[in-house]
Enzyme design. Sequence first.
Site, mmCIF file in Angstrom:
data_model
loop_
_atom_site.group_PDB
_atom_site.id
_atom_site.type_symbol
_atom_site.label_atom_id
_atom_site.label_comp_id
_atom_site.label_asym_id
_atom_site.label_seq_id
_atom_site.Cartn_x
_atom_site.Cartn_y
_atom_site.Cartn_z
ATOM 1 N N GLU A 215 0.813 -1.223 0.000
ATOM 2 C CA GLU A 215 0.000 0.000 0.000
ATOM 3 C C GLU A 215 0.844 1.269 0.000
ATOM 4 O O GLU A 215 1.744 1.436 0.823
ATOM 5 C CB GLU A 215 -0.925 0.013 1.217
ATOM 6 C CG GLU A 215 -1.846 1.231 1.256
ATOM 7 C CD GLU A 215 -2.942 1.131 2.293
ATOM 8 O OE1 GLU A 215 -3.640 2.146 2.510
ATOM 9 O OE2 GLU A 215 -3.125 0.046 2.883
ATOM 10 N N LYS A 231 -8.464 -1.238 1.313
ATOM 11 C CA LYS A 231 -9.444 -1.577 2.339
ATOM 12 C C LYS A 231 -10.401 -2.592 1.750
ATOM 13 O O LYS A 231 -11.046 -2.341 0.733
ATOM 14 C CB LYS A 231 -10.198 -0.315 2.787
ATOM 15 C CG LYS A 231 -11.120 -0.496 3.963
ATOM 16 C CD LYS A 231 -10.395 -0.959 5.212
ATOM 17 C CE LYS A 231 -9.482 0.098 5.783
ATOM 18 N NZ LYS A 231 -8.891 -0.345 7.081
#
Length: 404
Positions: A215, A231
């Site tokens: 990420e 997410k």
Amino acid sequence: MLHAGAVVDHSPLPPIGRPPGAPADCQARHLVLSVFRWHRGDPGDPAELLSGFLDDNGLPVRNLGRTGDKKQTIGDGTICGAALYVSADAGSVMAGGVIGARSPVPGIPDVYAVLYGHASDVMPIKDISGGAVQPWSLGPWRDSWTRAEHAHAVEQVRAAIGRGDVYQVNMVGHASAGYTGDPAPALRRIAALSGARYGGVLTGEGWAVATASPETLVEVRDGRVVTRPIKGTRPATAEGRRELLASAKERAEHVMIVDLERNDLARLPGTGPVRVDELFAVREWSGLWQAESVVSADLDGDVGLADLLRAVCPGGSVTGAPKLAALAQIAALEPVGRGVSMGGLGWIGPGHLDLGLTIRTVAVDGHRVHAWAGGGITADSDPDAEVDEAAAKAGPLRAALRGR
């Protein structure tokens, strides 16, 4: 000029792996020029102290949108760039939020920057001990909370959401295990996990951090700032992909964090319109599907490193919304500090910045290995499912550490 927490150290630290995010054209030639350290509780603004250290030592960070790619020089060496690590605690300080329990790895600074020059020769990667007497062996894991305690924390977050205190909170658990032997090969296995966009190892005095993070916390390149929040998680199977794409709960949680990240970038001075370039794209990380979006803006004015860190740290996908309210919940509910996890780790060069979020990240301190995992909690979260999701995220790390 030296700033608080800065030391000059011309002896290279053990090159047990490549620094996360370092350019490919200078691999294995990193020569330490100087080091900056800031610990929780130290005086001063860590964002400003760090910026002053880098800028005064020849790495321009006061206007990230207009830096060029020309190599800078210090002394007799050419500056390659700097490895930068910012803990979750340091990010909370920068954001003006509440900080929680202390790190279980207190020897690791909360802000750590290593300014590198280019060595004349390739520096071979070595192990930490230079050849440990004992073979690598990992003991049993000790968790910071039981399944029931973790599930209870999820219920407490749901209650806070019901009261209107927050919309979403990320809950993170910690585990550690004793070890014998040299951890360097195990750390390199972590850095090499599939899908690790920021795979690498950062070493300090008596400690090391290895990350397999997929990420992007924040990237600045060619006058553009980008964040890529992740997410939403499912097993990397055909059924898992269908479930993730069809889950209204996961999509709502994801969009909430995308909106938070849009707001974070909009707080930067001189940014152009913030846009979502990609929404809820499903990508694979080491046996798991994860949903990722891309949020960006043009840097039209003067944006310095300190402004950038204050805007994006700690990352929205590992805190919640609103961010400051979520940090208060995290401080109240998590029994063990986040340490090196849920912070930022990456690279600053003369022409770019690229920091990964320190999820899928482990640390060693000479005696124990430390790892963290968690997930975002919303009103619709099922406590048992949230506990299982955290375990699924920790699974590849534990397997890699054991050599599988």
